[in-house]
Structure formats: C-alpha cells, structure tokens
Design a protein around this motif. Structure first.
Motif, mmCIF file in Angstrom:
data_model
loop_
_atom_site.group_PDB
_atom_site.id
_atom_site.type_symbol
_atom_site.label_atom_id
_atom_site.label_comp_id
_atom_site.label_asym_id
_atom_site.label_seq_id
_atom_site.Cartn_x
_atom_site.Cartn_y
_atom_site.Cartn_z
ATOM 1 N N TYR A 197 0.835 -1.195 0.000
ATOM 2 C CA TYR A 197 0.000 0.000 0.000
ATOM 3 C C TYR A 197 0.875 1.252 0.000
ATOM 4 C CZ TYR A 197 -4.120 -2.715 1.561
ATOM 5 O OH TYR A 197 -5.170 -3.595 1.658
ATOM 6 N N GLY A 198 0.393 2.305 -0.680
ATOM 7 C CA GLY A 198 0.983 3.631 -0.518
ATOM 8 C C GLY A 198 2.374 3.810 -1.089
ATOM 9 N N LEU A 199 2.687 3.100 -2.162
ATOM 10 C CA LEU A 199 4.030 3.211 -2.746
ATOM 11 C C LEU A 199 4.308 4.623 -3.261
ATOM 12 C CD1 LEU A 199 6.610 1.620 -3.596
ATOM 13 C CD2 LEU A 199 5.465 1.183 -5.777
ATOM 14 N N GLY A 200 3.285 5.267 -3.814
ATOM 15 C CA GLY A 200 3.463 6.641 -4.303
ATOM 16 C C GLY A 200 3.822 6.700 -5.781
ATOM 17 N N ARG A 201 4.042 7.936 -6.259
ATOM 18 C CA ARG A 201 4.276 8.192 -7.683
ATOM 19 C C ARG A 201 5.734 7.925 -8.045
ATOM 20 N NH1 ARG A 201 0.542 11.211 -10.403
ATOM 21 N NH2 ARG A 201 1.685 10.362 -12.155
ATOM 22 N N PHE A 202 6.071 6.658 -8.246
ATOM 23 C CA PHE A 202 7.461 6.279 -8.521
ATOM 24 C C PHE A 202 7.933 6.781 -9.877
ATOM 25 C CE2 PHE A 202 4.746 2.742 -9.774
ATOM 26 C CZ PHE A 202 5.209 2.417 -11.038
ATOM 27 N N GLY A 203 6.992 7.178 -10.754
ATOM 28 C CA GLY A 203 7.387 7.733 -12.054
ATOM 29 C C GLY A 203 8.124 9.059 -11.921
ATOM 30 N N GLY A 204 7.840 9.806 -10.850
ATOM 31 C CA GLY A 204 8.478 11.111 -10.693
ATOM 32 C C GLY A 204 9.169 11.320 -9.364
ATOM 33 N N CYS A 205 9.076 10.334 -8.456
ATOM 34 C CA CYS A 205 9.627 10.508 -7.105
ATOM 35 C C CYS A 205 10.733 9.479 -6.852
ATOM 36 C CB CYS A 205 8.511 10.340 -6.077
ATOM 37 S SG CYS A 205 9.095 10.313 -4.377
ATOM 38 N N PRO A 206 11.991 9.929 -6.691
ATOM 39 C CA PRO A 206 13.087 8.980 -6.482
ATOM 40 C C PRO A 206 12.889 8.087 -5.252
ATOM 41 C CG PRO A 206 13.949 11.171 -6.983
ATOM 42 C CD PRO A 206 12.476 11.317 -6.804
ATOM 43 N N ALA A 207 12.361 8.646 -4.159
ATOM 44 C CA ALA A 207 12.165 7.832 -2.942
ATOM 45 C C ALA A 207 11.201 6.684 -3.222
ATOM 46 C CB ALA A 207 11.645 8.703 -1.799
ATOM 47 N N ALA A 208 10.124 6.959 -3.957
ATOM 48 C CA ALA A 208 9.165 5.903 -4.297
ATOM 49 C C ALA A 208 9.805 4.859 -5.205
ATOM 50 C CB ALA A 208 7.933 6.512 -4.961
ATOM 51 N N ARG A 209 10.718 5.307 -6.087
ATOM 52 C CA ARG A 209 11.428 4.345 -6.962
ATOM 53 C C ARG A 209 12.308 3.417 -6.131
ATOM 54 N NH1 ARG A 209 11.531 8.198 -10.817
ATOM 55 N NH2 ARG A 209 13.580 9.074 -10.350
ATOM 56 N N TYR A 210 13.017 3.980 -5.148
ATOM 57 C CA TYR A 210 13.846 3.142 -4.269
ATOM 58 C C TYR A 210 12.972 2.150 -3.502
ATOM 59 C CZ TYR A 210 17.796 6.396 -4.936
ATOM 60 O OH TYR A 210 18.803 7.161 -5.455
ATOM 61 N N GLN A 211 11.809 2.612 -3.058
ATOM 62 C CA GLN A 211 10.921 1.712 -2.315
ATOM 63 C C GLN A 211 10.407 0.592 -3.206
ATOM 64 O OE1 GLN A 211 7.994 4.297 -0.520
ATOM 65 N NE2 GLN A 211 9.545 5.326 0.717
ATOM 66 N N LEU A 212 10.127 0.907 -4.469
ATOM 67 C CA LEU A 212 9.711 -0.130 -5.417
ATOM 68 C C LEU A 212 10.857 -1.106 -5.673
ATOM 69 C CD1 LEU A 212 7.851 -1.483 -7.477
ATOM 70 C CD2 LEU A 212 8.482 0.295 -9.130
ATOM 71 N N ALA A 213 12.064 -0.583 -5.847
ATOM 72 C CA ALA A 213 13.234 -1.448 -6.080
ATOM 73 C C ALA A 213 13.441 -2.393 -4.892
ATOM 74 C CB ALA A 213 14.481 -0.589 -6.297
ATOM 75 N N PHE A 214 13.282 -1.859 -3.679
ATOM 76 C CA PHE A 214 13.450 -2.680 -2.479
ATOM 77 C C PHE A 214 12.357 -3.742 -2.392
ATOM 78 C CE2 PHE A 214 13.274 -2.979 2.368
ATOM 79 C CZ PHE A 214 14.285 -3.913 2.417
ATOM 80 N N LEU A 215 11.134 -3.382 -2.779
ATOM 81 C CA LEU A 215 10.049 -4.359 -2.794
ATOM 82 C C LEU A 215 10.391 -5.521 -3.729
ATOM 83 C CD1 LEU A 215 7.140 -5.350 -2.211
ATOM 84 C CD2 LEU A 215 6.364 -3.843 -4.051
ATOM 85 N N LEU A 216 10.869 -5.212 -4.928
ATOM 86 C CA LEU A 216 11.226 -6.264 -5.891
ATOM 87 C C LEU A 216 12.353 -7.145 -5.348
ATOM 88 C CD1 LEU A 216 11.072 -4.112 -9.149
ATOM 89 C CD2 LEU A 216 9.380 -5.788 -8.377
ATOM 90 N N LEU A 217 13.317 -6.518 -4.686
ATOM 91 C CA LEU A 217 14.429 -7.259 -4.070
ATOM 92 C C LEU A 217 13.916 -8.184 -2.965
ATOM 93 C CD1 LEU A 217 17.585 -7.378 -4.117
ATOM 94 C CD2 LEU A 217 17.556 -5.653 -2.329
ATOM 95 N N LEU A 218 12.976 -7.668 -2.159
ATOM 96 C CA LEU A 218 12.393 -8.478 -1.082
ATOM 97 C C LEU A 218 11.660 -9.688 -1.624
ATOM 98 C CD1 LEU A 218 10.806 -6.006 1.492
ATOM 99 C CD2 LEU A 218 12.643 -7.626 1.883
ATOM 100 N N LEU A 219 10.872 -9.489 -2.679
ATOM 101 C CA LEU A 219 10.133 -10.606 -3.264
ATOM 102 C C LEU A 219 11.099 -11.698 -3.715
ATOM 103 C CD1 LEU A 219 7.460 -8.699 -5.418
ATOM 104 C CD2 LEU A 219 7.145 -9.717 -3.152
#
Length: 207
Positions: A21-43
């Motif tokens: 939930y609440g990942l945010g606008r990763f298309g324009g926000c570097p912090a949200a991109r890092y959080q998405l990258a970490f999610l993929l790494l966790l999976l």
C-alpha cells in the motif's frame, strides 16, 4: 533484504504473498522508486513470485499501472482502506510511510491470534507511533495499534546514508503466537470497525 529475512528466520512463517500500500508516484519521485526497487528485491529474497504481490495506491498514473503490470505485479481493483485479510496465508504487508489509520485498519481486519500470527508488516515503527502520540489519542483513534503493542516484535531497518529519507522510521513487525496468547482475553473482545470521527489529521485516502 537480509535485514528483513534475518528476524523472520524461525520466528515467523515465511510469507507466501505480499500486499503493498501507498508506494506513491514512482514515475516522478526517487524515494518511491527506491521503495519499489526494495520491494522487488524483497520478493526475490523471500521467494514470493511477483504475481503473488498486489499493490494499491490511488495516486498511480496509467503509465505507472502499466509499468507495475509489466513487472508481473498485480493491482488491487479497489481502495480497501487497508482492510485486507490474510485469509489463512502468511502475508507480508509492505507499507512504507503509510498513515496510522491504514495500519490500524489492517490490524482490525485481522484481529485474531491466528490471523495476526501470519502477518509481517514493513512500515512506520509502531514504537515510534507510541512515543509520538499522547496515549489517550493513540487509544481513542488507533486502538488496534495500541492493543497489539505488547504482542509485537519489531526490528528497525538498518540506516543507510543514501536512503535516510526513503526508509527512515521503518521497521519490520511480526506478531509471535506466544506473545499474542499472553495478551488478556478481553483484548480480543472489542472488534468494532474504526471510524476516526474525532481524528483531525487522518493520513488516509478514503474510498
């Protein structure tokens, strides 16, 4: 990712699926991109297939939704306001920097020893929430967080100078069966759905 796996080894059932939930606008926000990258790494680290990871954020653009689908992830069709049941499957909830009401709703939806013991939450430190809020406000507005504190194990994610703003105040939380069973029986009796009528800083997007 190892910092998430380590405390779970032997303490919690390995997650079979994930809800974000609440990942945010990763298309324009570097912090949200890092959080998405970490999610993929966790999976990958926890061996959860991308197709068993569902996401929701009302802020996602059509391009971001398309990108997530291309990564093999699933999109939840509706705003559940955090009220997602584990339905008997060990589930990782990835909720970095989400509003307190979202965690409270999630706990309410799974308010039983059996369900909570199957959950792992990566998100804002519950200890930090307890320290920052007056106890009467915590108990009035976020009663399920207040009640579960004594049944929670929490380990902070290690700080990294490059990602201080991305994962600050983020912890791994799980709810061991022995600790949950030590809670007073009356803790489980009150299961009223949260309404937040008196809460003036509600950090959640409603349906």
């Amino acid at each position: 990712a190892g910092a998430v796996r380590a405390p779970l080894a032997g303490n919690a059932e390995p997650p079979a699926r994930c809800v974000c939930y609440g990942l945010g606008r990763f298309g324009g926000c570097p912090a949200a991109r890092y959080q998405l990258a970490f999610l993929l790494l966790l999976l990958e680290e926890l061996r959860v297939p991308p197709g068993r990871c569902s996401l929701f954020d009302p802020a996602f653009s059509a391009r971001e939704v398309a990108a997530l689908r291309q990564l093999g992830l699933r999109l939840l069709p509706d705003n559940e306001e955090g009220k997602h049941g584990v339905e008997g499957s060990a589930t990782l909830f990835y909720m970095v920097h989400c509003g307190k009401a979202l965690y409270n709703n999630l706990l309410w939806r799974n308010w039983s020893v059996g369900a909570l013991s199957k959950m792992v939450i990566i998100g804002n430190s519950f200890k930090g929430i307890e320290e920052r809020l007056l106890s009467r406000i915590l108990e009035r507005d976020y009663s399920y967080i207040a009640k579960v504190l004594k049944g929670t194990e929490e380990v902070a994610l290690p700080a990294h100078p490059r990602y201080l703003d991305t994962f600050n105040d983020t912890s791994v939380h799980w709810f061991p069966l022995p600790k949950l069973k030590e809670l007073a029986p009356e803790v489980w009796d009150f299961v009223e759905e949260p309404t937040y009528r008196e809460c003036d800083d509600l950090e959640i997007i409603r349906k």
